[in-house]
Design a protein around this motif. Structure first.
Motif, PDB file in Angstrom:
ATOM      1  N   LEU A   1      11.972  22.981 -25.717  1.00 28.90           N
ATOM      2  CA  LEU A   1      13.063  22.096 -26.098  1.00 28.90           C
ATOM      3  C   LEU A   1      13.066  20.878 -25.179  1.00 28.90           C
ATOM      4  O   LEU A   1      13.131  21.023 -23.957  1.00 28.90           O
ATOM      5  CB  LEU A   1      14.397  22.835 -25.996  1.00 28.90           C
ATOM      6  CG  LEU A   1      15.638  22.125 -26.504  1.00 28.90           C
ATOM      7  CD1 LEU A   1      15.513  21.816 -27.991  1.00 28.90           C
ATOM      8  CD2 LEU A   1      16.868  22.979 -26.249  1.00 28.90           C
ATOM      9  N   ALA A   2      12.995  19.701 -25.775  1.00 32.47           N
ATOM     10  CA  ALA A   2      12.972  18.472 -24.983  1.00 32.47           C
ATOM     11  C   ALA A   2      14.390  17.953 -24.757  1.00 32.47           C
ATOM     12  O   ALA A   2      15.274  18.110 -25.616  1.00 32.47           O
ATOM     13  CB  ALA A   2      12.134  17.408 -25.684  1.00 32.47           C
ATOM     14  N   ARG A   3      14.609  17.369 -23.602  1.00 35.46           N
ATOM     15  CA  ARG A   3      15.909  16.773 -23.288  1.00 35.46           C
ATOM     16  C   ARG A   3      16.314  15.781 -24.384  1.00 35.46           C
ATOM     17  O   ARG A   3      15.506  14.970 -24.838  1.00 35.46           O
ATOM     18  CB  ARG A   3      15.813  16.044 -21.946  1.00 35.46           C
ATOM     19  CG  ARG A   3      17.106  15.369 -21.499  1.00 35.46           C
ATOM     20  CD  ARG A   3      16.818  14.317 -20.432  1.00 35.46           C
ATOM     21  NE  ARG A   3      16.189  14.895 -19.256  1.00 35.46           N
ATOM     22  CZ  ARG A   3      16.830  15.222 -18.136  1.00 35.46           C
ATOM     23  NH1 ARG A   3      18.142  15.038 -18.073  1.00 35.46           N
ATOM     24  NH2 ARG A   3      16.181  15.715 -17.111  1.00 35.46           N
ATOM     25  N   GLY A   4      17.582  15.879 -24.836  1.00 36.81           N
ATOM     26  CA  GLY A   4      18.093  14.975 -25.857  1.00 36.81           C
ATOM     27  C   GLY A   4      17.930  15.468 -27.279  1.00 36.81           C
ATOM     28  O   GLY A   4      18.494  14.877 -28.202  1.00 36.81           O
ATOM     29  N   ASN A   5      17.180  16.539 -27.463  1.00 38.55           N
ATOM     30  CA  ASN A   5      17.022  17.094 -28.805  1.00 38.55           C
ATOM     31  C   ASN A   5      18.116  18.127 -29.092  1.00 38.55           C
ATOM     32  O   ASN A   5      18.697  18.701 -28.181  1.00 38.55           O
ATOM     33  CB  ASN A   5      15.649  17.749 -28.962  1.00 38.55           C
ATOM     34  CG  ASN A   5      14.544  16.718 -29.113  1.00 38.55           C
ATOM     35  OD1 ASN A   5      14.794  15.514 -29.177  1.00 38.55           O
ATOM     36  ND2 ASN A   5      13.313  17.183 -29.170  1.00 38.55           N
ATOM     37  N   ALA A   6      18.379  18.351 -30.372  1.00 39.49           N
ATOM     38  CA  ALA A   6      19.398  19.332 -30.760  1.00 39.49           C
ATOM     39  C   ALA A   6      18.861  20.743 -30.546  1.00 39.49           C
ATOM     40  O   ALA A   6      17.819  21.110 -31.096  1.00 39.49           O
ATOM     41  CB  ALA A   6      19.798  19.134 -32.208  1.00 39.49           C
ATOM     42  N   ALA A   7      19.587  21.515 -29.744  1.00 42.67           N
ATOM     43  CA  ALA A   7      19.214  22.914 -29.532  1.00 42.67           C
ATOM     44  C   ALA A   7      19.776  23.794 -30.637  1.00 42.67           C
ATOM     45  O   ALA A   7      19.116  24.737 -31.093  1.00 42.67           O
ATOM     46  CB  ALA A   7      19.725  23.388 -28.171  1.00 42.67           C
ATOM     47  N   LEU A   8      21.002  23.503 -31.088  1.00 44.14           N
ATOM     48  CA  LEU A   8      21.664  24.256 -32.150  1.00 44.14           C
ATOM     49  C   LEU A   8      22.439  23.270 -33.015  1.00 44.14           C
ATOM     50  O   LEU A   8      22.999  22.295 -32.510  1.00 44.14           O
ATOM     51  CB  LEU A   8      22.620  25.309 -31.569  1.00 44.14           C
ATOM     52  CG  LEU A   8      21.992  26.410 -30.711  1.00 44.14           C
ATOM     53  CD1 LEU A   8      23.095  27.190 -29.983  1.00 44.14           C
ATOM     54  CD2 LEU A   8      21.146  27.347 -31.557  1.00 44.14           C
ATOM     55  N   ARG A   9      22.481  23.537 -34.311  1.00 39.24           N
ATOM     56  CA  ARG A   9      23.143  22.631 -35.238  1.00 39.24           C
ATOM     57  C   ARG A   9      24.554  23.117 -35.562  1.00 39.24           C
ATOM     58  O   ARG A   9      24.836  24.308 -35.587  1.00 39.24           O
ATOM     59  CB  ARG A   9      22.339  22.525 -36.529  1.00 39.24           C
ATOM     60  CG  ARG A   9      20.973  21.858 -36.358  1.00 39.24           C
ATOM     61  CD  ARG A   9      21.114  20.393 -36.014  1.00 39.24           C
ATOM     62  NE  ARG A   9      19.820  19.715 -35.982  1.00 39.24           N
ATOM     63  CZ  ARG A   9      19.669  18.431 -35.645  1.00 39.24           C
ATOM     64  NH1 ARG A   9      20.747  17.711 -35.323  1.00 39.24           N
ATOM     65  NH2 ARG A   9      18.467  17.884 -35.628  1.00 39.24           N
ATOM     66  N   ALA A  10      25.437  22.161 -35.831  1.00 44.31           N
ATOM     67  CA  ALA A  10      26.804  22.480 -36.230  1.00 44.31           C
ATOM     68  C   ALA A  10      26.797  23.348 -37.485  1.00 44.31           C
ATOM     69  O   ALA A  10      25.933  23.204 -38.351  1.00 44.31           O
ATOM     70  CB  ALA A  10      27.584  21.197 -36.481  1.00 44.31           C
ATOM     71  N   GLY A  11      27.769  24.249 -37.567  1.00 41.26           N
ATOM     72  CA  GLY A  11      27.865  25.147 -38.710  1.00 41.26           C
ATOM     73  C   GLY A  11      27.189  26.486 -38.494  1.00 41.26           C
ATOM     74  O   GLY A  11      27.303  27.372 -39.330  1.00 41.26           O
ATOM     75  N   ARG A  12      26.519  26.647 -37.382  1.00 47.90           N
ATOM     76  CA  ARG A  12      25.832  27.903 -37.092  1.00 47.90           C
ATOM     77  C   ARG A  12      26.827  28.945 -36.597  1.00 47.90           C
ATOM     78  O   ARG A  12      27.691  28.648 -35.764  1.00 47.90           O
ATOM     79  CB  ARG A  12      24.755  27.675 -36.045  1.00 47.90           C
ATOM     80  CG  ARG A  12      23.899  28.898 -35.734  1.00 47.90           C
ATOM     81  CD  ARG A  12      22.857  28.546 -34.677  1.00 47.90           C
ATOM     82  NE  ARG A  12      21.997  29.676 -34.369  1.00 47.90           N
ATOM     83  CZ  ARG A  12      20.880  29.966 -35.020  1.00 47.90           C
ATOM     84  NH1 ARG A  12      20.504  29.214 -36.044  1.00 47.90           N
ATOM     85  NH2 ARG A  12      20.142  30.996 -34.683  1.00 47.90           N
TER      86      ARG A  12
END
Length: 456
Positions: free
Chosen positions: A183-194
């Motif tokens: 996982l790169a800094r600034g990327n989404a780790a988890l999306r809303a709605g999960r």
């Protein structure tokens, strides 16, 4: 795999069983149109976030891993050493001097001379100038005293002076995990709605996150109707029965991690029912009732729904669970007055209540909680007994399913399919899903099953 929506009948068709009954797929579509997310968000400690619905994307504040590190125990070195004298192509061995050791949390910070390496443990940062790790089981050590190493038990213990291994035992860059690879800094780790799982809690902890924005738990009020109902522990008067539906609904709601509001038993009285419905709409997002939605003289839920709000439908081409009312009610006693809540008037028979909840209500509660409902997978199986089925309604028969030695699923109905036979629901481990247009089945015919595991 198919899903329920693909087999329940078209939304535009009328049931051959009852022209006034709505096909299951049409009812599901209508309910999901009404069940829009409306609960606000709140921040909770990470430890309290399990099974909650994520309100916004979780953005990684760091790279994972935070640095290049070793994927296994071995020796880190510069892969350029593999090219010396074309060693890899000749099958020659390579000997490297050991300059020191690197542990997770205790990196090696010294300089590394040409043709040297560092003893490295899994997870330890790669030393500067090293890009490859050869596994420890592929090397031969020389110049060390094994007893000294075993006895020292510290970072200051004696180190191997040199290692030898075949140059073709490893390729350049092998066994190295790169910075930000997961996982790169600034990327989404988890999306809303999960809907957050244990692995998601661990992932956020690995990012140093201490609290998270989640949707408030959906508030669901529920009650049973009927003069004949008594709660467990109360005396059972002549002609009365114990109320099982309220306890079943409470348990099913608990599995969804909503905030349940138990309003008890409401007698067969229009004024009492109206008052309870208005109070429920004031405090809850969704109201569930059981009983009172058929055509009996004392069945008042449907008429109160017409008075207090909007009726979308009642009556489904579904067995069990045909008498089901759905709409919206207002706490002010008329459409548009006060606070609104969705209402599901469920059947009074206990199995019909459960079927209606799982097939119609459950997806709506998930959607209103801010999560995305996932269709429950249907698994193909062979029916071991004949089944009677009338076209024009979707049926959910209780069954016991198992897999044979070849991995094929087989299923048989569980005795009585009466909507009042709750014991057969406990015996079953699946629904046998019979499509809207299907007719009688013979033993050996193909059917779809919906396993209870993960649903019930």
């Amino acid at each position: 795999m198919t899903t329920l929506n693909s087999i329940s009948g078209s939304a535009g068709s009328l049931s051959q069983f009852d022209p006034q009954a709505l096909p299951v797929s049409a009812a599901q579509a209508i309910v999901l149109q009404w069940a829009t997310p409306q609960v606000p968000s709140e921040r909770v400690p990470l430890r309290d976030a399990l099974a909650r619905v994520l309100a916004s994307d979780v953005i990684s504040p760091i790279d994972v891993p935070a640095h290049d590190n070793s994927a296994m125990d071995g020796y880190a070195f510069d892969s350029a050493s593999l090219l010396v004298h074309d060693a890899a192509s000749s099958g020659a061995t390579l000997t490297l001097n050991v300059a020191g050791k690197a542990f997770a949390g205790h990196p090696y910070t010294g300089a590394i001379a040409p043709r040297a390496c560092v003893r490295i443990m899994t997870g330890a940062p790669m030393p500067a100038g090293c890009d490859t790790v050869v596994p420890q089981e592929r090397v031969e050590c020389s110049g060390s005293t094994a007893g000294e190493e075993a006895a020292a038990g510290s970072l200051a213990e004696a180190v191997t002076e040199s290692i030898t291994f075949r140059a073709d035992a490893v390729t350049p860059g092998a066994n190295r995990r790169r910075k930000g690879e997961d996982l790169a800094r600034g990327n989404a780790a988890l999306r809303a709605g999960r809907v957050l799982r244990a692995s998601d809690i661990g992932l956020m902890a690995s990012l140093g996150i201490v609290d998270v924005a989640v949707r408030r738990r959906l508030r669901v009020a529920y009650f049973s109707t009927g003069d004949e109902l008594r709660s467990p522990g109360e005396p059972l008067d002549p002609g009365c029965i114990y109320d099982s539906n309220r306890y079943t609904l409470g348990a099913m709601l608990q599995r969804l991690n909503v905030e349940p509001i138990d309003l008890g038993v409401v007698r067969d009285d229009p004024e009492s029912l109206a008052a309870t419905l208005k109070a429920a709409a004031e405090s809850a997002d969704v109201v569930l009732t059981s009983g009172g939605v058929s055509v009996g003289e004392a069945d008042f839920t449907r008429t109160q729904l017409q008075t207090l709000g909007d009726v979308s439908f009642w009556g489904l081409a579904m067995r069990p669970g045909r008498p089901l009312a759905f709409g919206r009610i207002w706490s002010g006693g008329r459409p548009g007055a006060g606070r609104a809540a969705l209402l599901f008037g469920l059947p009074g028979n206990p199995v019909a209540t459960m079927v209606a909840f799982y097939q119609i209500v459950r997806p709506a509660l998930i959607a209103m909680s801010g999560a995305t409902p996932q269709p429950v997978p249907l698994i193909p199986a062979r029916c071991d007994a004949p089944i009677r089925k009338r076209p024009g309604r979707t049926e959910f028969q209780r069954g016991v399913a198992e897999r044979d030695a070849q991995g094929q699923w087989h299923v048989a109905p569980t005795g009585s399919q009466s909507s009042g036979a709750l014991s057969t629901m406990s015996e079953a481990n699946c629904f046998i899903v019979l499509a809207h247009e299907s007719a009688d089945l013979d033993a050996g015919d193909a059917v779809d099953i919906m396993l209870f595991d993960g649903l019930v």
